[in-house]
Design a protein around this motif. Structure first.
Motif, short mmCIF file in Angstrom:
data_model
loop_
_atom_site.label_atom_id
_atom_site.label_comp_id
_atom_site.label_asym_id
_atom_site.label_seq_id
_atom_site.Cartn_x
_atom_site.Cartn_y
_atom_site.Cartn_z
N SER A 112 0.45 -1.28 0.15
CA SER A 112 -0.29 0.11 -0.27
C SER A 112 1.05 1.26 0.12
O SER A 112 0.82 2.28 -0.45
CB SER A 112 -0.98 -0.12 1.29
OG SER A 112 -1.65 -1.01 1.25
N LEU A 113 1.92 1.22 0.86
CA LEU A 113 2.65 2.50 0.77
C LEU A 113 3.56 2.83 -0.80
O LEU A 113 3.55 3.48 -0.91
CB LEU A 113 4.24 2.08 1.71
CG LEU A 113 3.75 1.89 3.29
CD1 LEU A 113 4.59 1.90 4.19
CD2 LEU A 113 3.25 3.92 3.65
N ILE A 114 3.83 1.68 -1.23
CA ILE A 114 4.54 2.22 -2.28
C ILE A 114 3.65 1.70 -3.57
O ILE A 114 4.06 3.42 -4.40
CB ILE A 114 4.99 0.16 -2.62
CG1 ILE A 114 6.23 0.05 -2.50
CG2 ILE A 114 5.66 0.25 -4.46
CD1 ILE A 114 6.96 -1.43 -2.63
N GLY A 115 2.07 1.63 -3.41
CA GLY A 115 0.73 2.07 -4.08
C GLY A 115 0.84 3.41 -4.12
O GLY A 115 0.95 4.56 -4.40
N ARG A 116 0.48 4.08 -2.81
CA ARG A 116 0.85 5.66 -2.18
C ARG A 116 1.66 6.22 -3.11
O ARG A 116 1.32 7.19 -4.17
CB ARG A 116 0.62 5.66 -1.00
CG ARG A 116 0.07 7.22 -0.62
CD ARG A 116 -1.67 7.52 -1.05
NE ARG A 116 -1.69 8.88 -0.42
CZ ARG A 116 -3.35 9.20 -1.02
NH1 ARG A 116 -3.47 8.50 -1.99
NH2 ARG A 116 -3.21 10.22 -0.24
N LEU A 117 3.13 5.98 -3.03
CA LEU A 117 4.13 6.67 -3.35
C LEU A 117 3.71 6.57 -4.65
O LEU A 117 4.45 7.94 -4.96
CB LEU A 117 5.52 5.81 -3.06
CG LEU A 117 5.36 6.39 -1.61
CD1 LEU A 117 6.82 4.94 -1.26
CD2 LEU A 117 5.79 7.55 -1.20
N ALA A 118 3.49 5.07 -5.37
CA ALA A 118 3.38 5.36 -6.87
C ALA A 118 2.87 6.79 -7.75
O ALA A 118 3.09 7.42 -8.82
CB ALA A 118 3.59 3.94 -7.12
N GLU A 119 1.88 7.15 -7.07
CA GLU A 119 0.48 7.53 -7.02
C GLU A 119 0.60 9.04 -6.88
O GLU A 119 1.03 9.65 -7.66
CB GLU A 119 -0.68 7.13 -5.89
CG GLU A 119 -1.83 8.12 -6.77
CD GLU A 119 -2.63 7.90 -5.56
OE1 GLU A 119 -3.72 8.57 -5.73
OE2 GLU A 119 -2.69 7.38 -5.06
N ILE A 120 2.10 9.31 -6.16
CA ILE A 120 2.31 10.26 -5.64
C ILE A 120 3.04 11.38 -6.73
O ILE A 120 3.69 12.19 -7.37
CB ILE A 120 2.90 10.73 -4.78
CG1 ILE A 120 2.05 11.01 -3.53
CG2 ILE A 120 3.70 12.08 -4.31
CD1 ILE A 120 2.06 10.44 -1.82
N ALA A 121 4.37 10.31 -7.27
CA ALA A 121 5.34 10.58 -7.55
C ALA A 121 4.75 10.36 -9.56
O ALA A 121 5.68 11.81 -10.22
CB ALA A 121 6.46 9.23 -8.42
N ALA A 122 3.47 9.90 -9.80
CA ALA A 122 3.70 9.84 -11.03
C ALA A 122 2.79 11.19 -11.20
O ALA A 122 2.68 11.66 -12.00
CB ALA A 122 2.44 9.05 -11.50
#
Ligand code: ZN
Length: 542
Positions: A182-192
């Motif tokens: 979930s952390l990775i998913g959220r970070l990927a969303e922010i990074a994108a």
């Protein structure tokens, strides 16, 4: 600070935006929809898991003039007043810095007055476990008979420190650590969305380091973005946080379990030269072995070990070669070393000694044929040290240092003449003794004794340790160490010579501003005399 900005920017403002803690979100939103609001809530869980974020959304939702399916509208006067901090009916307090009974009394005094604009007066008390006993008692009185318009939201990372009388009056919600995916998913969303050039491995590393805390994860991503102009990879994240890389930890483990002292010292040198935090390194190494242990006891370590596939593979291989007992012993040893490091005057030496000692314990515990004699007292050496090649003088017979025969004045006279000749070479003899320790493979003892200052009196080599090197001194005092030292010194001096380690208590007394004792032990006087004669720089305060 920019890293806070990104976290604030991405802080959810309605329940629907909160992707984690579904059980809490569901219950709170239902409470808003049904209008069943209680007077006290307790949000508990590790840091960065969304406790204050949800407390604020909830505070707005129960007061919103136009709630939508339980969510605050974030547009009405009340919502806006809360978002920009102008609405006085919502009070946020950090109990870590406002923990006195007066702080709580002030709240309890004003809570009785009706809210100015909102329906509910909401008090969000963060880190509530920090309140003093008196403050808890004051809070309890209000919680026992709260005004109908009062809502308390208490947040804590340590619920076990809150009195049971308070707990029993709260509706409790436990916030869980956020899973790595979930952390990775959220970070990927922010990074994108923010167009950060960051690869998947980097995001995974951030997620591992954040240890379940979304706030920390976003802060770290923000920090990396502002620190590195180009693409952000795993190495940049590790650089930023000073974490030792997995490959390096793997090399250290190899050296430890293969008993390769030279490799171990070279790696420590590398560590020191790159300016890594040594205490953090020891803690990382302990974590590494914990992960190897997990690989050993479970079929499916991916769930419990936060590491890349390659690292996991390396760990599995190590897990097959090393016994569980050895791993546990090393982890325990590292944890002891970590606390030693806090007091060490010279962290590098303490680290070298600590790791080499661990290495030797491994050998003593498992491979008697490769015994290194200067092991720890817990595992005494059953064999005498191997006779080194190329020794010209036969080793002197071992005698009990406590029971040496009393000298007649005549022999004392003769020996002191002999000694005074040898004294001129005190540091030379000591240097040759140290060389001998190294040549004979007594690496740990060599490192322990290296800081000592040699003084020779009669047939004795005094090794004077600085009070800061108390650990070194204690190691040198072990029976095993004394025997090896005596052999090395006797060989170096070409005559039988006893070795006596001592602490420079004069320096210790002086540094502690304690008046030195007037009855000096005889050996101190001897050292003083010898030092005076030779001009050896020993600090002796009268
Ligand atoms: Zn609203």
């Amino acid at each position: 600070m920019t890293h806070q900005a990104l976290y604030r920017e991405w802080r959810p403002r309605i329940f629907d935006e909160v992707v984690e803690q579904r059980h809490v979100v569901y219950a709170l939103r239902q409470a808003v929809i049904s209008g069943q609001i209680v007077h006290a809530y307790l949000f508990s869980g590790t840091r960065g898991t969304g406790k204050t974020t949800l407390a604020k959304i909830f505070a707005r939702a129960i007061n919103c003039e136009n709630p939508q399916n339980g969510n605050p509208c974030n547009q009405c006067v009340i919502c806006e007043g809360m978002l920009n901090g102008s609405l006085l009916d919502i009070v946020e307090m950090d109990a870590a810095s406002n923990n006195s009974v007066e702080n709580i009394r002030r709240i309890c005094d004003e809570v009785v007055f009706m809210p100015s604009q909102a329906r509910f007066k909401v008090y969000i008390i963060d880190e509530v476990h920090m309140l003093s006993t008196g403050a808890f008692n004051a809070l309890l009185k209000t919680l026992e008979e709260p005004p109908s318009h009062a809502v308390f939201i208490l947040a804590t990372t340590e619920p076990h420190r809150i009195p049971a009388t308070i707990l029993s009056r709260c509706q409790r919600y436990e916030f869980r650590r956020i899973p790595i995916d979930s952390l990775i998913g959220r970070l990927a969303e922010i990074a994108a969305k923010d167009d950060f050039d960051v690869d998947r491995e980097a995001l995974k590393t951030i997620a591992v380091l954040a240890d379940g805390a979304l706030r920390d994860a976003i802060s770290l991503l923000d920090q990396a973005h502002s620190s590195f102009p180009g693409k952000i990879g795993r190495d940049q994240i590790l650089d930023l946080t000073g974490v030792v890389q997995d490959e390096f930890l793997q090399q250290i483990s190899e050296a430890l379990f293969e008993a390769d002292a030279a490799a171990l010292l070279t790696l420590i040198d590398e560590l020191v030269m790159t300016g890594r935090d040594l205490a953090r390194f020891v803690s990382d190494l302990a974590q590494h072995f914990r992960n190897v242990l997990v690989c050993q006891v479970t079929e499916d370590p991916q769930q419990l070990v936060r590491a890349t596939a390659k690292t996991l593979d390396d760990m599995r291989q190590l897990a097959e070669r090393v016994s569980t007992d050895r791993l546990i012993a090393v982890i325990k040893g590292l944890s002891a070393l970590l606390s030693d490091l806090r007091w060490a005057a010279d962290m590098r030496t303490a680290l070298e000694i600590g790791l080499i000692r661990l290495m030797n314990e491994q050998i003593v515990g498992s491979k008697p044929d490769r015994l290194i004699p200067d092991g720890p007292p817990a595992a005494p050496d059953p064999k005498p040290p191997a006779k080194p090649a190329g020794r010209s003088t036969p080793p002197p017979p071992a005698t009990d240092r406590q029971a040496e025969p009393e000298q007649t004045s005549e022999t004392a006279q003769a020996e002191s003449e002999q000694a005074s000749e040898a004294d001129t070479d005190a540091s030379e003899i000591w240097q040759r003794s140290l060389d001998r320790l190294l040549a004979d493979g007594h690496m740990a003892l060599y490192l322990f004794c290296r800081p000592a200052m040699p003084v020779i009196t009669d047939d004795r080599l005094h090794l004077v340790f600085d009070p800061a090197d108390r650990i070194n001194y204690q190691e040198a005092c072990q029976d095993n160490s004394l025997r090896i030292l005596k052999q090395a010194a006797s060989a170096a001096a070409s005559r039988e010579i006893a070795v006596q380690p001592s602490l420079n208590e004069q320096a210790e007394s002086a540094s502690n501003d304690v008046q030195p004792g007037t009855n000096q032990p005889a050996w101190i006087q001897k050292i003083k005399d010898a030092a005076d004669t030779l001009g050896v720089p020993v600090e002796m305060e009268e």
